[in-house]
Design a protein around this motif. Structure first.
Motif, mmCIF file in Angstrom:
data_model
loop_
_atom_site.group_PDB
_atom_site.id
_atom_site.type_symbol
_atom_site.label_atom_id
_atom_site.label_comp_id
_atom_site.label_asym_id
_atom_site.label_seq_id
_atom_site.Cartn_x
_atom_site.Cartn_y
_atom_site.Cartn_z
ATOM 1 N N ALA A 22 0.849 -1.188 0.000
ATOM 2 C CA ALA A 22 0.000 0.000 0.000
ATOM 3 C C ALA A 22 0.884 1.238 0.000
ATOM 4 O O ALA A 22 1.700 1.436 0.896
ATOM 5 C CB ALA A 22 -0.908 0.000 1.229
ATOM 6 N N ILE A 23 0.725 2.058 -1.025
ATOM 7 C CA ILE A 23 1.509 3.288 -1.165
ATOM 8 C C ILE A 23 0.612 4.454 -0.774
ATOM 9 O O ILE A 23 -0.494 4.597 -1.314
ATOM 10 C CB ILE A 23 2.005 3.452 -2.608
ATOM 11 C CG1 ILE A 23 2.878 2.267 -2.997
ATOM 12 C CG2 ILE A 23 2.746 4.776 -2.781
ATOM 13 C CD1 ILE A 23 3.017 2.057 -4.472
ATOM 14 N N ALA A 24 1.078 5.272 0.154
ATOM 15 C CA ALA A 24 0.319 6.443 0.591
ATOM 16 C C ALA A 24 0.844 7.680 -0.121
ATOM 17 O O ALA A 24 2.046 7.934 -0.143
ATOM 18 C CB ALA A 24 0.424 6.619 2.103
ATOM 19 N N GLN A 25 -0.079 8.439 -0.713
ATOM 20 C CA GLN A 25 0.251 9.646 -1.454
ATOM 21 C C GLN A 25 -0.641 10.778 -0.956
ATOM 22 O O GLN A 25 -1.851 10.589 -0.777
ATOM 23 C CB GLN A 25 0.000 9.394 -2.950
ATOM 24 C CG GLN A 25 0.315 10.552 -3.848
ATOM 25 C CD GLN A 25 0.042 10.210 -5.312
ATOM 26 O OE1 GLN A 25 -0.833 9.420 -5.633
ATOM 27 N NE2 GLN A 25 0.796 10.805 -6.195
ATOM 28 N N GLN A 26 -0.041 11.945 -0.723
ATOM 29 C CA GLN A 26 -0.824 13.107 -0.302
ATOM 30 C C GLN A 26 -1.764 13.485 -1.444
ATOM 31 O O GLN A 26 -1.335 13.711 -2.564
ATOM 32 C CB GLN A 26 0.096 14.279 0.060
ATOM 33 C CG GLN A 26 -0.621 15.542 0.486
ATOM 34 C CD GLN A 26 -1.445 15.404 1.749
ATOM 35 O OE1 GLN A 26 -1.098 14.665 2.663
ATOM 36 N NE2 GLN A 26 -2.569 16.113 1.813
ATOM 37 N N GLY A 30 0.246 15.263 -4.471
ATOM 38 C CA GLY A 30 0.833 14.143 -5.206
ATOM 39 C C GLY A 30 2.107 13.610 -4.578
ATOM 40 O O GLY A 30 2.701 12.675 -5.097
ATOM 41 N N GLU A 31 2.528 14.178 -3.455
ATOM 42 C CA GLU A 31 3.753 13.720 -2.790
ATOM 43 C C GLU A 31 3.580 12.279 -2.304
ATOM 44 O O GLU A 31 2.601 11.953 -1.635
ATOM 45 C CB GLU A 31 4.064 14.629 -1.604
ATOM 46 C CG GLU A 31 5.302 14.239 -0.832
ATOM 47 C CD GLU A 31 5.543 15.119 0.393
ATOM 48 O OE1 GLU A 31 6.685 15.139 0.877
ATOM 49 O OE2 GLU A 31 4.584 15.776 0.863
ATOM 50 N N VAL A 32 4.532 11.413 -2.676
ATOM 51 C CA VAL A 32 4.511 10.034 -2.199
ATOM 52 C C VAL A 32 5.075 10.036 -0.782
ATOM 53 O O VAL A 32 6.200 10.475 -0.551
ATOM 54 C CB VAL A 32 5.308 9.100 -3.124
ATOM 55 C CG1 VAL A 32 5.361 7.693 -2.555
ATOM 56 C CG2 VAL A 32 4.696 9.092 -4.521
ATOM 57 N N LEU A 33 4.300 9.543 0.159
ATOM 58 C CA LEU A 33 4.666 9.625 1.567
ATOM 59 C C LEU A 33 5.339 8.366 2.090
ATOM 60 O O LEU A 33 6.345 8.457 2.797
ATOM 61 C CB LEU A 33 3.413 9.910 2.403
ATOM 62 C CG LEU A 33 2.679 11.210 2.072
ATOM 63 C CD1 LEU A 33 1.345 11.262 2.789
ATOM 64 C CD2 LEU A 33 3.552 12.412 2.419
ATOM 65 N N MET A 34 4.794 7.210 1.773
ATOM 66 C CA MET A 34 5.319 5.988 2.358
ATOM 67 C C MET A 34 4.757 4.770 1.650
ATOM 68 O O MET A 34 3.808 4.871 0.872
ATOM 69 C CB MET A 34 4.970 5.915 3.849
ATOM 70 C CG MET A 34 3.474 5.955 4.138
ATOM 71 S SD MET A 34 3.062 5.857 5.886
ATOM 72 C CE MET A 34 3.271 4.109 6.180
ATOM 73 N N MET A 35 5.354 3.625 1.951
ATOM 74 C CA MET A 35 4.855 2.337 1.500
ATOM 75 C C MET A 35 4.791 1.440 2.731
ATOM 76 O O MET A 35 5.704 1.434 3.547
ATOM 77 C CB MET A 35 5.800 1.740 0.456
ATOM 78 C CG MET A 35 5.375 0.388 -0.079
ATOM 79 S SD MET A 35 6.017 -0.910 0.969
ATOM 80 C CE MET A 35 5.189 -2.316 0.277
#
Length: 135
Positions: A22-26, A30-35
């Motif tokens: 699961a990839i979290a994106q703001q 569009g900033e990729v926050l974490m996986m």
């Protein structure tokens, strides 16, 4: 109105350990926050509550993002890739996403001179967790 959990879980291809990436994106930048990883229970909770919940492989239990740090993720939208083996979570991140105190876990970049830190911590891990935290 939230989508039926069963409809979503039916198309997710969990791996042999019962997990899906699961990839979290703001959602707005569009900033990729974490996986992180989700199991079926974490996915169901996320969909039913609107607050992102992951599965911690190191602790072997559900990990409700922000439970100990206060840095929560509100789910805006959930998308499933074409193979069903990865999730994209569009979230509204409260504070920082990374346990190092950075906004994003992706703070190191490969450059000709080597690995370079491109983002400094916004808050110390001690301030986040009240103690030294190992992810």
């Amino acid at each position: 109105m939230r989508p039926p959990v069963a409809d979503i879980a039916d198309v997710v291809s969990f791996n042999a350990d019962g997990l899906v990436a699961a990839i979290a994106q703001q959602h707005d930048t569009g900033e990729v926050l974490m996986m992180a990883w989700m199991n079926a229970e974490a996915l169901a909770e996320t969909l039913s509550t609107g607050r992102v919940c992951y599965y911690s492989r190191s602790r072997g239990k559900l990990w409700r993002k922000g439970e100990s740090s206060g840095q929560t993720q509100a789910l805006i939208d959930l998308r499933i890739d074409c193979d069903g083996d990865a999730l994209l979570l569009l979230v509204d991140q409260s504070g920082v996403a990374c346990h190092t105190g950075r906004r994003s876990c992706f703070y190191r970049a490969a450059r000709p001179e080597g690995l370079v830190e491109i983002a400094a911590p916004e808050i110390s891990p001690d301030a986040l967790y009240g103690h030294t935290h190992n992810h």
